[in-house]
Design a protein around this motif. Structure first.
Motif, mmCIF file in Angstrom:
data_model
loop_
_atom_site.group_PDB
_atom_site.id
_atom_site.type_symbol
_atom_site.label_atom_id
_atom_site.label_comp_id
_atom_site.label_asym_id
_atom_site.label_seq_id
_atom_site.Cartn_x
_atom_site.Cartn_y
_atom_site.Cartn_z
ATOM 1 N N LYS A 131 12.130 3.144 -5.326
ATOM 2 C CA LYS A 131 12.698 1.608 -5.610
ATOM 3 C C LYS A 131 11.351 0.923 -5.996
ATOM 4 O O LYS A 131 11.486 -0.236 -6.248
ATOM 5 N N ALA A 132 10.185 1.235 -5.991
ATOM 6 C CA ALA A 132 8.923 0.657 -6.152
ATOM 7 C C ALA A 132 8.787 0.423 -7.708
ATOM 8 O O ALA A 132 9.225 1.258 -8.495
ATOM 9 N N THR A 133 8.472 -0.751 -7.935
ATOM 10 C CA THR A 133 8.093 -1.160 -9.476
ATOM 11 C C THR A 133 6.604 -0.828 -9.821
ATOM 12 O O THR A 133 6.441 -0.727 -11.111
ATOM 13 N N GLY A 134 5.868 -0.548 -8.825
ATOM 14 C CA GLY A 134 4.469 -0.338 -9.188
ATOM 15 C C GLY A 134 3.564 0.128 -8.147
ATOM 16 O O GLY A 134 4.281 0.476 -6.960
ATOM 17 N N GLU A 135 2.218 0.250 -8.076
ATOM 18 C CA GLU A 135 1.480 0.557 -7.037
ATOM 19 C C GLU A 135 0.194 0.045 -7.313
ATOM 20 O O GLU A 135 -0.262 -0.274 -8.292
ATOM 21 N N VAL A 136 -0.416 0.061 -6.096
ATOM 22 C CA VAL A 136 -2.121 -0.252 -5.945
ATOM 23 C C VAL A 136 -2.660 1.012 -5.422
ATOM 24 O O VAL A 136 -2.336 1.857 -4.879
#
Length: 925
Positions: free
Chosen positions: A235-240
């Motif tokens: 479900k995540a759209t991105g990350e750090v």
């Protein structure tokens, strides 16, 4: 691998479930991010997920396997050449145990809790797998491990680079994709140099003397009512990603990088979290779990209890305990140098320390500088300092020996855009990268700051120096201090990193740090709704009537004066965050008490909603001249966020007078604001009046699109202008750039099928997660390409379900006639069916079992427009959700549906296949 079976039908799936029982994991074949899959614990869940998985798989096939929920999840990135040389590039450990997709898990590199025996066992298995499969290049292997007794299963093998490969490359400084490409053309590992270090070869297995933490960025700030449960469908759209000397410090730095108002793990929790509530939230994988575990520890939960509830390894719980223990010291003791040093070593930000100590962040900063407590910057060298390396890649740490002396000569800092999320995607990374390249071409060293491992801006060779750090005031100021020579800090470029960078402009200016391009004052005038309203009034440029309000009473008074419907929105937002169209006083009160909080400090703009044609421009201004590469016209009328609209270049339906007005207003605004660099302006056209909706004093999400369809290198030109060049010196004149002999269409892409419980109707708040582009010689051909790429094209003869609101019935007549002309089989809800019957067209009434025709595949598309009635909107929700979950086009805007219908009538094979250069550089018909 765990016991499993591949099935191609529901009957086969039910047979396997009866044989082995539940729970089972369902994995659709040939999908990314776990699309369509999940974990089934009940028969109803099993049937639902299998049905979704068979629909999502392009070959209608799913893998059913035993559930290993609660086991450790470990990943190995391995690489092999044609001579059978193999190395392990990186091993990573998911903080979240099995049951959560790895893209939705907090990931740590290198693994922290494996014994040497376990590490070697899994490493050996990974090398055997890549050799056994004969893979040449990079390979990602996911394994499930259970320590007592030692046991493991292979979960999956990705014989390619993956999102984990990007993370592993940035975490280790080993360029996996680059090395894989060289292996593909016949090179051996021992023949390939590692360009990151400049001293080691590709056959050298990386060694890390630091800890890396990746945290996903979820879209639940946009969709607070969505199902926050994390499972095997990503479900995540991105990350750090964050790097530091310890897990605790890297974790807290990663939390800061999320840009969600969190200054670290410390005290960032929801109101009224009791021990039982925190423990319950922690027990279920979700986006709040990290904070819930910390909250439970603050309320007396023991490590043993939390391990039992979450299956998270005790080592990670103990690390969170150390953070919570330090919070208590900060709350109960004076802020001595020793306490301050320990806090910084554990990753506490100045802001978090200030909150716990009862001080202001600036007071904490000055106190630590007074005591000589400041970060040093360490190099990512892949060899744990065993060899001398040459790499421009650094991270901060509270340690000794600074390995990043300031760069000599002319230099400038490019502030990146942080994690990808709705409203701020890869388009801002495009802008940042082109800015860095333009700086280097101009003889100015480029210093990139970003926290996103997925992006080109954090590649080792994009800029002259890279700092992998959070994009907050503390980190930026520390880096600028490190790069200062003779009390002259480098200037920062804030126009390319989206709202993240533009928001930092005010903080930097407040402490006297230089900004390249438009001044902080100009940025604030354009961003602050109240100041911008006065600015346009002074220029005599029309804007929708409205006012800025600081209370519910003021909002009701203004709305009554300017008349409903009204658009309500806060200042300094991106992606239309918390923006809505409301039709009456009741809805306005709901918005101001639930959707956002209006106070004198957090004012809200209330504008009259104008339903007209929407256009936008990107422009470059050098203080004397304004260049407009092109005008983009939206397919959807005003009220749909520009990021969710289909944009057409050039504006095909604009009159010469309207174009002249758009160019005039853009020029006047750019010069009056004193813009140096980029700006984006959005307009709405109603009858003979052109209104300005907003001005963004920065690069926008349309910069890559307009650059590619016009051939104007927008980001490069803007960078040169910020450095002091004029447009004339760069070979460009003011006004509108000549129209190209092509048509370009940008269409949005949505990811709603992965977000259960979310209603994705298009409105003022942006919901799309990406976009596609179609280019051709004419509108119909370009539209066909864009719709096919976005998977929302229609086909003659297909079934279409229509549920049209009373307000839009008259506007839908041409759409319905077009669908009938294409022999589409029409299905409709009761009221819409009555209208279609009155038109003399055949239609099947689908009420009350309207969802059946979606779920059984009878219809291949849905048109569902909304009314202002909340109950009707809720009824439509189930139609929209059913369409999304069946992955069929669902149109909530008649404009979009009409465009798709017209494309279908024009034929689906009416387009050319040429390169972008050929479209730009060869004459059209």
């Amino acid at each position: 691998m765990p016991p499993n079976r591949t099935v191609s039908s529901m009957a086969e799936a039910m047979d396997y479930e009866a044989e082995v029982g539940l729970p089972l994991v369902i994995r659709p074949a040939y999908t990314l991010g776990g699309t369509g899959g999940g974990i089934a614990n009940t028969p109803d869940e099993f049937r639902s997920i299998v049905d979704s998985g068979l629909s999502a798989s392009p070959i209608s096939q799913v893998l059913l396997e035993r559930s290993l929920v609660g086991w450790k999840e470990i990943e190995y990135e391995v690489i092999r050449d044609g001579a059978d040389n193999c190395i392990t590039v990186c091993n990573m450990e998911n903080l979240d145990p099995m049951g959560a997709h790895t893209g939705d898990s907090i990931v740590v590199a290198p693994s922290q809790t494996l014994t040497d025996k376990e590490y070697q066992m899994l490493r050996t298995a990974s090398l055997k797998i890549i050799r056994g499969l004969g893979i040449e290049g990079g390979c990602n292997i996911q394994l499930a491990s259970r320590p007592h007794p030692d046991a493991y299963y292979v979960i999956e093998v990705n014989p390619r680079v993956s999102r984990s490969s990007a993370l592993a490359s940035k975490a280790t400084g080993y360029p996996i994709a680059r090395v894989s490409a060289k292996i593909a053309v016949g090179k051996r590992l021992d023949e390939i140099p590692n360009e990151v270090t400049g001293t080691t070869g590709a056959a050298f297995e990386p060694a890390l003397d630091y800890c890396v933490v990746k945290i996903p960025r979820w879209p639940f700030d946009k969709f607070p009512n969505g199902d926050r449960h994390i499972t095997t469908q990503m479900k995540a759209t991105g990350e750090v990603m964050a790097i530091d000397r310890s897990f605790e410090a890297a974790l807290q730095k990663a939390v800061r990088s999320l840009e969600q108002g969190n200054s670290g793990v410390a005290r960032n929790e929801r109101k009224n979290w009791r021990k039982a509530v925190a423990g319950f939230i922690a027990a279920v994988p979700n986006d709040l779990r990290l904070w819930a575990v910390a909250a439970a520890l603050r309320r007396g939960a023991t490590r043993t209890e939390l391990v039992a509830q979450t299956s998270i390894d005790p080592w990670f719980i103990a690390a969170l305990e150390r953070i919570v223990d330090q919070e208590r010291r900060l709350l109960g003791n004076p802020l001595t140098p020793a306490v301050l040093w320990t806090s910084k070593r554990l990753g506490f930000s100045d802001s978090a320390i200030a909150t716990l100590s009862g001080l202001l962040p600036e007071q904490v900063r000055q106190l630590r500088l007074q005591h000589g407590i400041k970060p040093v910057f360490k190099m990512v060298d892949t060899c744990a300092a065993e060899f001398e390396a040459r790499t421009p890649y650094y991270y901060s740490a509270y340690d000794t020996e600074n390995e990043a002396p300031p760069l000599e000569g002319p230099k400038a800092v490019v502030l990146g855009s942080g994690p990808i999320r709705i409203g701020q995607g890869i388009e801002f990374d495009y802008c940042s990268v082109h800015a860095a390249w333009a700086l280097s071409e101009a003889g100015v060293a480029s210093i990139m700051i970003n926290s996103n491992p997925e992006t080109v801006s954090t590649d080792f060779d994009t800029s002259d120096r890279l700092y992998f750090e959070p994009l907050d005031e503390e980190a930026i100021r520390d880096i600028l201090d490190n790069e200062t020579i003779d009390d002259k800090p480098p200037a920062s470029l804030v126009q390319f990193g989206g709202q993240t960078a533009i928001n930092l402009s005010q903080s930097l200016a407040a402490v006297g740090l230089p900004i390249l391009g438009s001044s902080a004052e100009a940025i604030d005038i354009a961003s602050d709704r109240q100041r911008f309203e006065r600015f346009l009034d002074n220029l005599g440029i029309p804007q929708p009537p409205g006012a800025t309000v600081a209370s519910i009473a003021q909002a009701l008074t203004v709305a009554q004066r300017i008349d409903y419907p009204v658009v309500v929105r806060p200042s300094y937002v991106l992606g239309g965050r918390a923006m809505e169209i409301v039709g009456n006083a009741t809805e306005l009160i709901r918005y101001l008490t639930i959707a956002t909080e209006v106070t004198p400090e957090r004012q809200v703009l209330v504008d009259h909603y104008i339903e007209g044609r929407e256009c936008e421009v990107d422009a470059i201004c050098d203080g004397e001249t304004v260049l407009i590469p092109g005008i983009m016209e939206h397919v959807e009328r005003a009220g749909v966020h520009s990021g969710d609209s289909m944009a057409i270049y050039p504006g095909l339906n604009l009159t010469e007078g309207e174009v002249d007005t758009l160019v005039e207003y853009t020029t006047r605004i750019g010069l009056a604001l004193g813009i140096r660099g980029l700006m984006n302006i959005q307009f709405v056209l109603q009858e003979t009046t052109v209104y300005v909706l907003e001005v963004n004093p920065r690069g926008s999400r349309t910069i890559p699109f307009i650059s590619k369809v016009t051939g104007v290198p927008v980001a490069k030109l803007a960078t040169r202008v910020m450095l002091g060049a004029t447009l004339q010196e760069l070979g460009y004149s003011g006004g509108l750039w000549p129209k190209q002999r092509l048509v370009g269409i940008k269409a949005p892409v949505f990811s709603m099928s992965k977000l259960s419980g979310v209603d994705w109707y298009m409105g003022p708040e942006m919901k799309s997660t990406g976009e596609v582009m179609g280019v051709d010689r004419n509108f119909a051909a370009a539209l066909t390409k864009a719709l096919q790429a976005a998977s929302i094209n229609l086909s003659p003869g297909m079934g279409v379900l229509l549920s049209i609101s009373d307000q839009t019935k008259a506007d839908s007549l041409s759409l319905i006639q077009g669908l009938a002309a294409a022999n589409c089989q029409l299905y409709a809800t009761e009221g819409t069916a009555a209208m279609i019957n009155a038109m003399g067209l055949p239609v099947t009434t689908s009420s009350p079992d309207v969802l059946d025709v979606i779920n059984d595949g009878t219809v291949g598309a849905v048109v569902n427009t909304l009314s202002g009635d909340t109950s009707v909107m809720e009824d439509g929700f189930y139609i929209r959700r059913a369409a999304v979950e069946r992955r069929i086009p669902c149109f909530t805007s008649l404009d979009t549906a009409r465009a798709a219908m017209e494309s279908m009538l024009s034929g689906l094979d009416n387009y050319n296949i040429l390169t972008t250069e050929e479209y730009l550089n060869t004459p059209g018909p």
